[in-house]
Design a protein around this motif. Structure first.
Motif, PDB file in Angstrom:
ATOM      1  N   UNK A 273     -12.808  -0.618  -3.791  1.00 51.56           N
ATOM      2  CA  UNK A 273     -11.831  -0.517  -4.878  1.00 51.56           C
ATOM      3  C   UNK A 273     -11.983  -1.637  -5.914  1.00 51.56           C
ATOM      4  N   UNK A 274     -12.282  -2.833  -5.419  1.00 49.79           N
ATOM      5  CA  UNK A 274     -12.338  -3.992  -6.324  1.00 49.79           C
ATOM      6  C   UNK A 274     -13.269  -5.033  -5.703  1.00 49.79           C
ATOM      7  N   UNK A 275     -14.548  -4.944  -6.045  1.00 46.71           N
ATOM      8  CA  UNK A 275     -15.539  -5.820  -5.407  1.00 46.71           C
ATOM      9  C   UNK A 275     -15.269  -7.283  -5.755  1.00 46.71           C
TER      10      UNK A 275
ATOM     11  N   UNK B 133       0.830  -1.225   0.000  1.00 46.28           N
ATOM     12  CA  UNK B 133       0.000   0.000   0.000  1.00 46.28           C
ATOM     13  C   UNK B 133       0.856   1.262   0.000  1.00 46.28           C
ATOM     14  N   UNK B 134       2.107   1.167   0.437  1.00 46.03           N
ATOM     15  CA  UNK B 134       2.997   2.324   0.323  1.00 46.03           C
ATOM     16  C   UNK B 134       3.339   2.577  -1.143  1.00 46.03           C
ATOM     17  N   UNK B 135       3.454   1.486  -1.879  1.00 47.01           N
ATOM     18  CA  UNK B 135       3.756   1.626  -3.306  1.00 47.01           C
ATOM     19  C   UNK B 135       2.506   1.999  -4.088  1.00 47.01           C
ATOM     20  N   UNK B 136       1.375   1.362  -3.770  1.00 47.81           N
ATOM     21  CA  UNK B 136       0.122   1.612  -4.475  1.00 47.81           C
ATOM     22  C   UNK B 136      -1.009   1.708  -3.456  1.00 47.81           C
ATOM     23  N   UNK B 137      -1.380   2.923  -3.040  1.00 44.84           N
ATOM     24  CA  UNK B 137      -2.423   3.095  -2.029  1.00 44.84           C
ATOM     25  C   UNK B 137      -3.790   2.598  -2.485  1.00 44.84           C
ATOM     26  N   UNK B 138      -3.968   2.314  -3.785  1.00 44.33           N
ATOM     27  CA  UNK B 138      -5.272   1.846  -4.285  1.00 44.33           C
ATOM     28  C   UNK B 138      -5.247   0.361  -4.624  1.00 44.33           C
ATOM     29  N   UNK B 139      -4.389  -0.386  -3.970  1.00 44.06           N
ATOM     30  CA  UNK B 139      -4.319  -1.829  -4.221  1.00 44.06           C
ATOM     31  C   UNK B 139      -5.443  -2.542  -3.484  1.00 44.06           C
ATOM     32  N   UNK B 140      -6.511  -2.895  -4.219  1.00 45.47           N
ATOM     33  CA  UNK B 140      -7.635  -3.596  -3.603  1.00 45.47           C
ATOM     34  C   UNK B 140      -7.221  -4.931  -3.027  1.00 45.47           C
TER      35      UNK B 140
END
Length: 431
Positions: free
Chosen positions: A235-237, A199-206
């Protein structure tokens, strides 16, 4: 009157025979008895009601038996009943509800124990310029990890993934995939560490939110699991996660309800305390209004500052203030009413640290510079200055406070003012 009466009842003849016949050899009444009778009659003349004293009943009976009259006793003035002093209004305190015992937690067969460090290496940090050989090697390791997963060999998959991580430039997806393997190996804390890195690299990682939510669920961290699963579904159901989210939400709801009750209880208690302090301030104000001089007199500052408050010109010492904290001669004691009506100031002065600081500053106002970086002492000084200002004191603290501590505007009034505590009893909380 009494001499005339006694003469008429023939007792006076005995007296006159003694007074008028100086040559009488054997007096019928002794001189000491005559003096005692004269003294008694003088008292009866001043206050005839003394005849009703039980000790003089014989004398009253004698007068009546001789046909004399005894004046009626004057009725005693009835003491007017004092009007009862109004009782201070009591702050209504709501009865505290008994604390509900926490429901015993249901057994959770899926709960995992926390795993301890060290966790698997996350590789070198930062973006590296990898060579083609390094990229090829990393690809081979990732492929070997995927094959190990297909074979169900989780330990080998973890080993190959970690070797790929050590080459560098680990992506958020790589962290999320290894986190899944760690969770299957029942290492939830190591799993969470990899999800945090993803999540530090990609805060939108579902995927990272979803895997971390599952790890928190297995640790019994219901609030964290609720937040992570809700974010992952946004983010990703994922249909397979919906049932887990429903289970976690039910657990979270119970926790939220309990916390809400605790919050309301704490706020209610705080409001009751505020009302109590407001009532205390109101009573102090009313007392100060009844006694404009502040009610301190020569007895000093009751229950106040530890150590004594000597040096007030024309006044006695103030018990409680540290010795040597003198006030200038002619200082108006009514200016202290603002301090006496402030419970927080009185409490602060009972603190040895604050008392020592006040003693230091009042012995030499220039010493206030030593406390510029102490917010507690400076806040106390500001409150004291405010109290003197409200009391209509002279500009500044007695003795002259340097360094931007302005005094109050001189005023004619003494003691608390309407501005301090309105007569409508709407007293602001003393803070």
């Amino acid at each position: 009157f009494w001499l005339k009466f006694l003469a008429e009842v023939k007792l006076g003849s005995l007296l006159t025979s003694h007074w008028c016949t100086a040559t009488c050899v054997v007096p019928m009444v002794e001189p000491s008895e005559v003096q005692a009778l004269e003294s008694l009659i003088e008292k009866l003349t001043e206050d005839p009601s003394l005849l009703y004293d039980p000790k003089l009943k014989f004398f009253k009976d004698f007068i009546l038996s001789c046909g004399g009259k005894v004046p009626e006793p004057k009725p005693k003035a009835k003491a007017e009943p004092k009007a009862p002093e109004p009782e201070p209004a009591k702050v209504e305190e709501e009865e505290e509800e008994p604390e509900e015992p926490e429901e015993p937690e249901e057994p959770d067969p899926e709960r995992l124990e926390k795993d301890t460090e060290p966790y698997p290496s996350q590789g070198p940090s930062g973006e590296l310029d990898l060579s083609d050989d390094q990229l090829d090697k990393q690809g081979e390791l990732k492929q070997a990890a995927a094959e190990a997963l297909e074979d169900g060999d989780l330990s080998k998959a973890l080993e190959k993934m970690t070797q790929a991580f050590e080459i560098g430039n680990v992506s958020a997806m790589m962290f999320a995939k290894r986190a899944e393997v760690l969770l299957k190996l029942k290492r939830p804390c190591a799993c969470i560490a990899d999800c945090d890195a993803a999540l530090k690299i990609n805060p939108d990682s579902g995927k990272a939110f979803r895997v971390r939510g599952k790890a928190h669920r297995l640790l019994g961290h219901w609030e964290e699991a609720h937040q992570d699963l809700a974010e992952s579904q946004k983010l990703d159901f994922d249909d397979d996660t919906a049932e887990l989210q429903k289970f976690v939400d039910a657990k979270y709801k119970k926790i939220a309800e309990r916390k809400n009750k605790e919050r309301i209880k704490a706020e209610t208690k705080k409001e009751q305390e505020r009302k109590r302090r407001k009532e205390e301030a109101q009573r102090a104000y009313e007392e100060a209004k009844k006694n404009p001089s502040g009610g301190y007199g020569d007895g000093g500052f009751p229950g106040g500052f530890p150590g004594g408050f000597p040096g007030m010109g024309g006044m006695g010492g103030f018990p409680g203030m540290p010795g040597g904290m003198g006030m200038p001669a002619g200082f108006d004691p009514s200016m202290l009413s603002g301090i006496m009506s402030d419970p927080e100031l009185m409490k602060a002065f009972s603190d040895p640290k604050m008392a020592a600081a006040m003693q230091d500053i009042m012995s030499n106002p220039g010493n206030i510079g030593k406390y510029q970086n102490d917010p507690d002492v400076m806040n106390l000084m500001q409150k004291v200055m405010g109290a003197f200002s409200k009391a209509g004191g002279p500009g500044g603290m007695p003795g002259g406070m340097p360094g931007g501590m302005p005094g109050a505007t001189p005023g004619a009034g003494s003691g608390p003012t309407v501005e301090e505590v309105p007569e409508s009893t709407n007293v602001d909380e003393v803070d």
